[in-house]
Design a protein around this motif. Structure first.
Motif, PDB file in Angstrom:
ATOM      1  N   ALA A  93       1.101  -1.105   0.144  1.00 35.78           N
ATOM      2  CA  ALA A  93      -0.217   0.218  -0.159  1.00 35.78           C
ATOM      3  C   ALA A  93       0.655   1.364   0.273  1.00 35.78           C
ATOM      4  O   ALA A  93       2.115   1.136   0.335  1.00 35.78           O
ATOM      5  CB  ALA A  93      -0.686   0.228   0.999  1.00 35.78           C
ATOM      6  N   LEU A  94       0.566   2.106  -0.694  1.00 32.21           N
ATOM      7  CA  LEU A  94       1.761   3.554  -1.061  1.00 32.21           C
ATOM      8  C   LEU A  94       1.716   3.724   0.261  1.00 32.21           C
ATOM      9  O   LEU A  94       0.717   3.999   0.749  1.00 32.21           O
ATOM     10  CB  LEU A  94       1.096   4.183  -1.860  1.00 32.21           C
ATOM     11  CG  LEU A  94       0.771   3.671  -3.370  1.00 32.21           C
ATOM     12  CD1 LEU A  94       0.019   5.062  -3.811  1.00 32.21           C
ATOM     13  CD2 LEU A  94       2.391   3.285  -4.198  1.00 32.21           C
ATOM     14  N   PRO A  95       2.824   4.668   0.278  1.00 36.62           N
ATOM     15  CA  PRO A  95       3.397   5.350   1.673  1.00 36.62           C
ATOM     16  C   PRO A  95       2.525   7.143   2.361  1.00 36.62           C
ATOM     17  O   PRO A  95       2.934   7.841   1.500  1.00 36.62           O
ATOM     18  CB  PRO A  95       5.015   5.890   1.429  1.00 36.62           C
ATOM     19  CG  PRO A  95       5.288   6.144  -0.116  1.00 36.62           C
ATOM     20  CD  PRO A  95       3.897   4.556  -0.461  1.00 36.62           C
ATOM     21  N   THR A  96       0.923   6.688   2.036  1.00 35.00           N
ATOM     22  CA  THR A  96       0.422   8.650   1.892  1.00 35.00           C
ATOM     23  C   THR A  96       0.704   8.198   3.707  1.00 35.00           C
ATOM     24  O   THR A  96       0.971   8.311   4.428  1.00 35.00           O
ATOM     25  CB  THR A  96      -1.517   8.046   1.201  1.00 35.00           C
ATOM     26  OG1 THR A  96      -1.981   6.572   2.741  1.00 35.00           O
ATOM     27  CG2 THR A  96      -1.685   7.264   0.920  1.00 35.00           C
ATOM     28  N   THR A  97       0.598   9.348   3.768  1.00 39.76           N
ATOM     29  CA  THR A  97       0.089   9.895   5.483  1.00 39.76           C
ATOM     30  C   THR A  97      -0.297   8.789   6.026  1.00 39.76           C
ATOM     31  O   THR A  97       0.361   8.471   7.466  1.00 39.76           O
ATOM     32  CB  THR A  97      -0.177  11.426   5.004  1.00 39.76           C
ATOM     33  OG1 THR A  97       0.659  12.306   4.766  1.00 39.76           O
ATOM     34  CG2 THR A  97       0.478  12.091   7.020  1.00 39.76           C
ATOM     35  N   PRO A 123       2.822  21.236   7.751  1.00 37.85           N
ATOM     36  CA  PRO A 123       2.164  21.656   9.063  1.00 37.85           C
ATOM     37  C   PRO A 123       0.454  21.615   9.089  1.00 37.85           C
ATOM     38  O   PRO A 123       0.023  22.005   9.535  1.00 37.85           O
ATOM     39  CB  PRO A 123       2.473  23.565   9.128  1.00 37.85           C
ATOM     40  CG  PRO A 123       4.177  23.302   8.842  1.00 37.85           C
ATOM     41  CD  PRO A 123       3.616  22.362   7.125  1.00 37.85           C
ATOM     42  N   ARG A 124      -0.207  22.110   7.755  1.00 30.81           N
ATOM     43  CA  ARG A 124      -1.604  22.033   7.314  1.00 30.81           C
ATOM     44  C   ARG A 124      -2.007  20.522   7.010  1.00 30.81           C
ATOM     45  O   ARG A 124      -3.106  20.813   6.492  1.00 30.81           O
ATOM     46  CB  ARG A 124      -2.034  23.143   6.167  1.00 30.81           C
ATOM     47  CG  ARG A 124      -1.225  24.524   6.925  1.00 30.81           C
ATOM     48  CD  ARG A 124      -1.983  25.266   5.717  1.00 30.81           C
ATOM     49  NE  ARG A 124      -1.931  26.678   6.851  1.00 30.81           N
ATOM     50  CZ  ARG A 124      -2.957  27.869   6.241  1.00 30.81           C
ATOM     51  NH1 ARG A 124      -2.918  28.189   4.630  1.00 30.81           N
ATOM     52  NH2 ARG A 124      -1.947  28.989   6.445  1.00 30.81           N
ATOM     53  N   LEU A 125      -1.349  19.393   7.145  1.00 31.23           N
ATOM     54  CA  LEU A 125      -2.265  17.971   6.726  1.00 31.23           C
ATOM     55  C   LEU A 125      -1.157  17.165   7.781  1.00 31.23           C
ATOM     56  O   LEU A 125       0.058  16.987   7.622  1.00 31.23           O
ATOM     57  CB  LEU A 125      -1.354  17.707   5.273  1.00 31.23           C
ATOM     58  CG  LEU A 125      -1.448  16.288   4.689  1.00 31.23           C
ATOM     59  CD1 LEU A 125      -3.776  16.455   4.959  1.00 31.23           C
ATOM     60  CD2 LEU A 125      -1.338  16.493   3.407  1.00 31.23           C
ATOM     61  N   TRP A 126      -1.511  16.618   8.256  1.00 33.42           N
ATOM     62  CA  TRP A 126      -1.760  15.168   9.335  1.00 33.42           C
ATOM     63  C   TRP A 126      -2.861  14.338   8.830  1.00 33.42           C
ATOM     64  O   TRP A 126      -4.252  14.511   8.747  1.00 33.42           O
ATOM     65  CB  TRP A 126      -1.475  16.190  10.367  1.00 33.42           C
ATOM     66  CG  TRP A 126      -2.371  16.544  11.216  1.00 33.42           C
ATOM     67  CD1 TRP A 126      -3.105  16.298  12.194  1.00 33.42           C
ATOM     68  CD2 TRP A 126      -2.987  17.929  11.301  1.00 33.42           C
ATOM     69  NE1 TRP A 126      -3.926  17.019  12.899  1.00 33.42           N
ATOM     70  CE2 TRP A 126      -3.792  17.915  12.772  1.00 33.42           C
ATOM     71  CE3 TRP A 126      -2.579  18.843  10.485  1.00 33.42           C
ATOM     72  CZ2 TRP A 126      -4.606  19.328  12.713  1.00 33.42           C
ATOM     73  CZ3 TRP A 126      -3.036  20.343  10.840  1.00 33.42           C
ATOM     74  CH2 TRP A 126      -3.848  19.996  11.179  1.00 33.42           C
ATOM     75  N   ALA A 127      -2.065  13.246   9.179  1.00 35.09           N
ATOM     76  CA  ALA A 127      -2.574  11.804   9.817  1.00 35.09           C
ATOM     77  C   ALA A 127      -2.590  11.156  11.262  1.00 35.09           C
ATOM     78  O   ALA A 127      -1.709  11.868  12.297  1.00 35.09           O
ATOM     79  CB  ALA A 127      -2.507  11.052   8.728  1.00 35.09           C
TER      80      ALA A 127
END
Length: 271
Positions: A93-97, A123-127
Motif C-alpha cells: 500500500a502506498l506511503p500516504t500520510t 503543518p496543514r496536513l496530518w494523520a
C-alpha cells in the motif's frame, strides 16, 4: 490513574504515488503530480503518545528507552529514504500520510504502550492512527478571513457589551480563522488512502472557504443573519455544511476545529 506522554521526532523522506499495475495515464488521473517520477519529499514531524501509570521513578516509561526505540524502529530507517522501497508494507500500500502513521504504529506497538500516532506531512496536513485495524483519521487545515459582530438584536448596545464585551461594538471586528477538518475512514489496502485528498480539499473550499472568506458574516452569510456568529456557532454551522458532502466521499466527518485567534478556538466532534 493513567498518564499520557508525547514524544516528538522528525525525519525527512521522499515518496511517490504510483501503482505499477495501472497505466501512467490512470496513475496521473488518480494521483496528479504525486505520480511523477522520481517522487517528492517532506519534512515529517511525528508525535508518539504513550499511556500508563506513573512508576516509582516518576515515569510511565524510561525516556531514554523511548528515544532509542523510535530511533531504531523509525527514524534510522525512514530518514533520508525513498519510502516506497524501504519495506514491503509500502509495496503493498502506498506511503500516504495515513498509511505511514499505521506502519509506524505497527513497528512501535510491540515495544511501547502507545495509544496514538500523529504524523504531520506538513503543518496543514496530518494523520492519526490509534491501532484500529485499517481505520485512520486525516486532517487538512485551511484559512479564511472574515469579520463579525456579537450582539443580540433585542438587546441594547450596553446590554450586549455586558455579555460580549468589545465584540459587541457596532462596526464589528475581524479574524484570520484557521479551520481543521478531520475525517475518519478505512485505509485502502492498495492506494494507502482513506479519501482522495484533492476531493476533500475541494469540498472544504467550495462549501466553506469561498462563501466565508472576506465577508462580514452577520450580513453576507444568510445563516448568521439570525444566529450570533460566535466561534462555537461558526464551527457548528461548518460541521453541518460539511457532514453530508464528506459522507459522499466515503469517509466520516470526525471533527472540525476553528481557531479564531491564538487565544480562542472551538472544536465540534461529529463522530
Amino acid at each position: 490513574m493513567k498518564c499520557v506522554i508525547n514524544r516528538r521526532a522528525e525525519f525527512s523522506a521522499s515518496h511517490r504515488y504510483y501503482l505499477p499495475e495501472w497505466s501512467m495515464t490512470k496513475n496521473e488521473e488518480q494521483f496528479g503530480a504525486n505520480s511523477f517520477f522520481p517522487g517528492h519529499g517532506h519534512n515529517y514531524v511525528l508525535f508518539v503518545s504513550l499511556e500508563g501509570g506513573i512508576n516509582e521513578y516518576g515515569m510511565i516509561e524510561n525516556l531514554s528507552l523511548i528515544k532509542k526505540i523510535i530511533k531504531q524502529q523509525i527514524t534510522d530507517q525512514f530518514n533520508y529514504s525513498y519510502l516506497n522501497n524501504i519495506c514491503q508494507e509500502f509495496g503493498d500500500a502506498l506511503p500516504t500520510t495515513e498509511n505511514i502513521a499505521r506502519i509506524i504504529w505497527e513497528r512501535l506497538y510491540p515495544h511501547l504502550p502507545i495509544i496514538n500516532i500523529k504524523l504531520f506531512e506538513h503543518p496543514r496536513l496530518w494523520a492519526e492512527y490509534r491501532g484500529n485495524n485499517m481505520q485512520a483519521t486525516l486532517t487538512t487545515q485551511v484559512h479564511f478571513s472574515a469579520a463579525h459582530r456579537l450582539a443580540l438584536p433585542n438587546l441594547s448596545l450596553e446590554e450586549n457589551i455586558k455579555i460580549y464585551g468589545k465584540c459587541a461594538r457596532v462596526h464589528g471586528h475581524g479574524h484570520n480563522y484557521f479551520l481543521d477538518v478531520s475525517v475518519t475512514g478505512n485505509i485502502d489496502e492498495r492506494t494507502g488512502m482513506i479519501v482522495d485528498l484533492e476531493d476533500l480539499q475541494n469540498i472544504v473550499n467550495d462549501y466553506i472557504v469561498e462563501p466565508f472568506d472576506h465577508t462580514f458574516l452577520n450580513k453576507d452569510v444568510p445563516y448568521f443573519v439570525q444566529t450570533i456568529p460566535t466561534a462555537e456557532n461558526i464551527a457548528l454551522y461548518i460541521a453541518q455544511l460539511l457532514k453530508e458532502p464528506i459522507k459522499n466521499l466515503g469517509v466520516v466527518l470526525h471533527k472540525v476545529k476553528l481557531t479564531e485567534s491564538p487565544n480562542n478556538s472551538c472544536e465540534i466532534y461529529c463522530s
